[in-house]
Scaffold this motif. Sequence first.
Motif, PDB file in Angstrom:
ATOM      1  N   ALA A 118       0.849  -1.208   0.000  1.00 43.01           N
ATOM      2  CA  ALA A 118       0.000   0.000   0.000  1.00 43.01           C
ATOM      3  C   ALA A 118       0.881   1.254   0.000  1.00 43.01           C
ATOM      4  O   ALA A 118       0.629   2.207  -0.750  1.00 43.01           O
ATOM      5  N   LEU A 119       1.920   1.238   0.816  1.00 44.29           N
ATOM      6  CA  LEU A 119       2.814   2.417   0.875  1.00 44.29           C
ATOM      7  C   LEU A 119       3.535   2.619  -0.462  1.00 44.29           C
ATOM      8  O   LEU A 119       3.654   3.750  -0.947  1.00 44.29           O
ATOM      9  N   ARG A 120       3.967   1.502  -1.078  1.00 44.17           N
ATOM     10  CA  ARG A 120       4.690   1.605  -2.362  1.00 44.17           C
ATOM     11  C   ARG A 120       3.791   2.202  -3.450  1.00 44.17           C
ATOM     12  O   ARG A 120       4.263   2.879  -4.356  1.00 44.17           O
ATOM     13  N   ARG A 121       2.501   1.924  -3.328  1.00 48.29           N
ATOM     14  CA  ARG A 121       1.561   2.437  -4.330  1.00 48.29           C
ATOM     15  C   ARG A 121       1.510   3.970  -4.301  1.00 48.29           C
ATOM     16  O   ARG A 121       1.316   4.626  -5.306  1.00 48.29           O
ATOM     17  N   TYR A 122       1.673   4.541  -3.141  1.00 48.41           N
ATOM     18  CA  TYR A 122       1.477   5.997  -3.014  1.00 48.41           C
ATOM     19  C   TYR A 122       2.778   6.798  -2.911  1.00 48.41           C
ATOM     20  O   TYR A 122       2.774   8.005  -3.103  1.00 48.41           O
ATOM     21  N   TYR A 123       3.866   6.129  -2.526  1.00 48.84           N
ATOM     22  CA  TYR A 123       5.101   6.892  -2.271  1.00 48.84           C
ATOM     23  C   TYR A 123       6.278   6.289  -3.028  1.00 48.84           C
ATOM     24  O   TYR A 123       6.397   5.069  -3.119  1.00 48.84           O
ATOM     25  N   PRO A 124       7.206   7.161  -3.535  1.00 46.29           N
ATOM     26  CA  PRO A 124       8.435   6.641  -4.131  1.00 46.29           C
ATOM     27  C   PRO A 124       9.314   5.973  -3.061  1.00 46.29           C
ATOM     28  O   PRO A 124       9.166   6.273  -1.865  1.00 46.29           O
ATOM     29  N   ALA A 133       0.324  13.058   8.138  1.00 44.68           N
ATOM     30  CA  ALA A 133      -0.183  12.928   6.754  1.00 44.68           C
ATOM     31  C   ALA A 133      -0.708  11.516   6.533  1.00 44.68           C
ATOM     32  O   ALA A 133      -1.739  11.320   5.877  1.00 44.68           O
ATOM     33  N   LEU A 134      -0.014  10.511   7.083  1.00 40.36           N
ATOM     34  CA  LEU A 134      -0.490   9.125   6.924  1.00 40.36           C
ATOM     35  C   LEU A 134      -1.847   8.953   7.604  1.00 40.36           C
ATOM     36  O   LEU A 134      -2.721   8.241   7.107  1.00 40.36           O
ATOM     37  N   MET A 135      -2.023   9.617   8.722  1.00 42.24           N
ATOM     38  CA  MET A 135      -3.259   9.422   9.498  1.00 42.24           C
ATOM     39  C   MET A 135      -4.504   9.951   8.804  1.00 42.24           C
ATOM     40  O   MET A 135      -5.623   9.591   9.156  1.00 42.24           O
ATOM     41  N   THR A 136      -4.296  10.859   7.831  1.00 39.10           N
ATOM     42  CA  THR A 136      -5.465  11.393   7.117  1.00 39.10           C
ATOM     43  C   THR A 136      -5.454  10.938   5.647  1.00 39.10           C
ATOM     44  O   THR A 136      -6.096  11.544   4.798  1.00 39.10           O
ATOM     45  N   HIS A 137      -4.700   9.880   5.378  1.00 38.08           N
ATOM     46  CA  HIS A 137      -4.540   9.411   3.992  1.00 38.08           C
ATOM     47  C   HIS A 137      -5.833   8.789   3.468  1.00 38.08           C
ATOM     48  O   HIS A 137      -6.617   8.221   4.228  1.00 38.08           O
ATOM     49  N   GLU A 138      -6.031   8.896   2.112  1.00 37.95           N
ATOM     50  CA  GLU A 138      -7.251   8.325   1.507  1.00 37.95           C
ATOM     51  C   GLU A 138      -7.279   6.792   1.583  1.00 37.95           C
ATOM     52  O   GLU A 138      -8.345   6.174   1.624  1.00 37.95           O
ATOM     53  N   SER A 139      -6.085   6.162   1.600  1.00 45.05           N
ATOM     54  CA  SER A 139      -6.033   4.694   1.649  1.00 45.05           C
ATOM     55  C   SER A 139      -6.237   4.212   3.091  1.00 45.05           C
ATOM     56  O   SER A 139      -5.540   4.663   4.020  1.00 45.05           O
ATOM     57  N   ALA A 140      -7.154   3.289   3.261  1.00 49.45           N
ATOM     58  CA  ALA A 140      -7.444   2.780   4.613  1.00 49.45           C
ATOM     59  C   ALA A 140      -6.223   2.089   5.212  1.00 49.45           C
ATOM     60  O   ALA A 140      -5.951   2.197   6.408  1.00 49.45           O
ATOM     61  N   LEU A 145      -1.788   2.325   9.232  1.00 47.81           N
ATOM     62  CA  LEU A 145      -0.388   2.340   9.663  1.00 47.81           C
ATOM     63  C   LEU A 145      -0.077   3.651  10.397  1.00 47.81           C
ATOM     64  O   LEU A 145       0.582   3.648  11.442  1.00 47.81           O
ATOM     65  N   GLY A 146      -0.560   4.759   9.849  1.00 47.99           N
ATOM     66  CA  GLY A 146      -0.344   6.063  10.493  1.00 47.99           C
ATOM     67  C   GLY A 146      -0.858   6.055  11.928  1.00 47.99           C
ATOM     68  O   GLY A 146      -0.183   6.522  12.853  1.00 47.99           O
ATOM     69  N   GLU A 147      -2.041   5.479  12.109  1.00 49.09           N
ATOM     70  CA  GLU A 147      -2.622   5.445  13.465  1.00 49.09           C
ATOM     71  C   GLU A 147      -1.802   4.551  14.395  1.00 49.09           C
ATOM     72  O   GLU A 147      -1.614   4.864  15.569  1.00 49.09           O
ATOM     73  N   PRO A 178       9.758  11.538  10.416  1.00 49.56           N
ATOM     74  CA  PRO A 178       8.721  10.995   9.523  1.00 49.56           C
ATOM     75  C   PRO A 178       8.779   9.466   9.427  1.00 49.56           C
ATOM     76  O   PRO A 178       9.678   8.836   9.992  1.00 49.56           O
ATOM     77  N   VAL A 179       7.822   8.889   8.688  1.00 49.81           N
ATOM     78  CA  VAL A 179       7.855   7.454   8.383  1.00 49.81           C
ATOM     79  C   VAL A 179       8.595   7.287   7.050  1.00 49.81           C
ATOM     80  O   VAL A 179       8.391   8.072   6.116  1.00 49.81           O
ATOM     81  N   VAL A 180       9.476   6.273   6.974  1.00 45.49           N
ATOM     82  CA  VAL A 180      10.295   6.072   5.765  1.00 45.49           C
ATOM     83  C   VAL A 180       9.713   4.937   4.933  1.00 45.49           C
ATOM     84  O   VAL A 180       9.452   3.848   5.439  1.00 45.49           O
ATOM     85  N   MET A 181       9.543   5.193   3.643  1.00 39.87           N
ATOM     86  CA  MET A 181       8.903   4.214   2.736  1.00 39.87           C
ATOM     87  C   MET A 181       9.945   3.289   2.123  1.00 39.87           C
ATOM     88  O   MET A 181      10.111   3.218   0.897  1.00 39.87           O
ATOM     89  N   GLY A 182      10.696   2.634   2.956  1.00 40.72           N
ATOM     90  CA  GLY A 182      11.744   1.738   2.474  1.00 40.72           C
ATOM     91  C   GLY A 182      12.553   1.259   3.661  1.00 40.72           C
ATOM     92  O   GLY A 182      12.088   1.330   4.806  1.00 40.72           O
ATOM     93  N   TYR A 183      13.781   0.836   3.411  1.00 32.26           N
ATOM     94  CA  TYR A 183      14.592   0.243   4.475  1.00 32.26           C
ATOM     95  C   TYR A 183      15.669   1.193   4.993  1.00 32.26           C
ATOM     96  O   TYR A 183      16.450   0.823   5.851  1.00 32.26           O
TER      97      TYR A 183
END
Length: 381
Positions: A118-124, A133-140, A145-147, A178-183
Motif C-alpha cells: 500500500a505504501l509503495r503504491r502511493y510513495y516513491p 499525513a499518513l493518518m489522514t490518507h485516503e487509503s485505509a 499504519l499512520g494510526e 517521519p515514516v520512511v517508505m523503504g529500508y
Amino acid sequence: MSVKRAIVVGAGFAGATAARLLAEKGYEVAVLERRSAAGGGSNETLRPNGIVAQRYGPHIFHTKNEAVFRFLSRFCVWRPHEHRVLGSVRGALVPIPFNFRSIELLFPPAESEALKSALRRYYPADARAPVLALMTHESAMVKKLGEFVMEYVFLRYTAKQWGIPPNQVDRSVLDRVPVVMGYRDTYFDDPIQMMPWEGFNALFANMLRHPGIRLELALAERDGIRLDAEKGRVLWRGAPFDGPVIYTGNVDALLDCRFGRLPYRAVRFEFEDLPLDSYQPAAVVNYPNDWEFTRITEFKKITGQQAAGATCVLREYPTDSDRHEPCYPVENPANRALYDRYTREMRRYPNIVLCGRLAEYRYYNMDQAVASAMDKVAAID
Ligand code: FAD
Ligand code: UDP
C-alpha cells in the motif's frame, strides 16, 4: 584608529560562530559564558571510567547547508557518522524513523506485505512522510499504519517530551521524525552527517582561539550585560556599551521576565557508568512507552570511542522545572506571541542582536544556530 568592540553572550554554536566571525572582521570580542565551559548543548565531559559523554544529551552534526559545513570544517577534522535509532515498541527494538523493517518486526507477514505494498503504491522508494499525513490518507491501509505509528511511537514519547498530548504539539515538531517508505534507517536525512574526530570541545577551542577573542567562563550574574531601560542602552560593568551585542540566552530572562516566563522545556539528565563493552544495540534507543525517560543514549556509539569493559549511558527525563537547563522552545501561537512581545521591547536596544535556539525561540539544530550567526554577523559592519 579606534578599536571596534563587541560582546557575545553565550558560547554555544551561535555565540562561538558570531565571536569568530566578528573577530575576523577586526572586532575585539568579549564572550561572556555563565557555564564553566564553552560548547553550549554540545559540551562534553569525561566520566570517571574514561568515557567521553555529552553533558546535555546526544549531539550529532548533520546538515544540508554547505556554507555551514565549510565554516566548521576550518576548526575540526570530521569522522563520517550516520546516526541510527531504535525504538522499544511492544517488546521489540525497531528502527526509528519507522520504516519497512519496523513494519516487518511488528506485523504478521501477510499484513506486513499488504502494508508495504500500500505504501509503495502511493510513495516513491525511501520517501519520508509525516505521521500526521499518513493518518489522514485516503487509503485505509496507509491510514491504519499512520494510526499505529502515532499510538506506539509518538503518543507517549511526545506526552513525556512536551508534557502535553501530540495534538497540542506544533506539527513541525512531529514532522522531524517521519515514516520512511523503504529500508533506509538513518535518523537524519541530511547529505552531511559527521562527528568531529576530536570532539566538540576541541572544535570550540579551535573556533574561539583567535587574538581578537577573550572568553570569560563561569561568569557571575553581576558581570553580565544590563539594560538601561530609560536610555535604551546596554550597560556592561557599569559603563554604557554601544558596540554590537550578540545575545544567545533566553530573551525573557534579559527583560526580567516582565511579560511572564517564556516556556522552555527542560531535561533532567541521568548518567550511568557501566563496566560493559556495550549496553544496547544502537547509539540511541527511544522509549515511546510508560518509562518516565524518553530515550537512552550510549555515547561510545556516537563518539566512536574504543574502550573495552567501560561504557556510559544517559537517560533523559523532560521537565518544566527551572532547576534544569532550558533545552527546547515550546512552539505554539501563544508562546510565539509572547516571544514577539519580548522582541518588540528589545527594539529599544538597537545594538542587541538575538541569535540562536534560545534567543530566537526556534527549534534549531546546531547547523541552523551556526547559519543564523553567520547571517547576523554578515549584517554587521
Ligand atoms: P546553546 O547551545 O544552548 O548555547 C547557549 C549558551 O549561552 C550556553 O552555553 C548558555 O550557558 C549560555 N548562556 C545563556 N544565557 C546566558 C547568559 N545570560 N549569560 C551568559 N551565558 C549565557 N542539534 C543537532 O544539530 N544535532 C543533534 O543531535 C542535537 N541533539 C540535541 C539533543 C538535545 C537533548 C537538545 C536539547 C538539543 C539538541 N540539538 C541537536 C540542538 C542543539 O543543542 C542546538 O541547536 C544548539 O545547542 C544551539 O546552539 P546555541 O548556541 O543557539 O544555544
Ligand atoms: N518523537 C516521538 N517518538 C520518537 C521520536 C520522536 O514521539 O520515537 C516526537 C517527539 O514529539 C519529539 C519529536 O518527535 O519531540 C522530535 O524528535 P527529535 O528526535 O527530533 O527530538 P530531539 O532530538 O530534538 O530531542
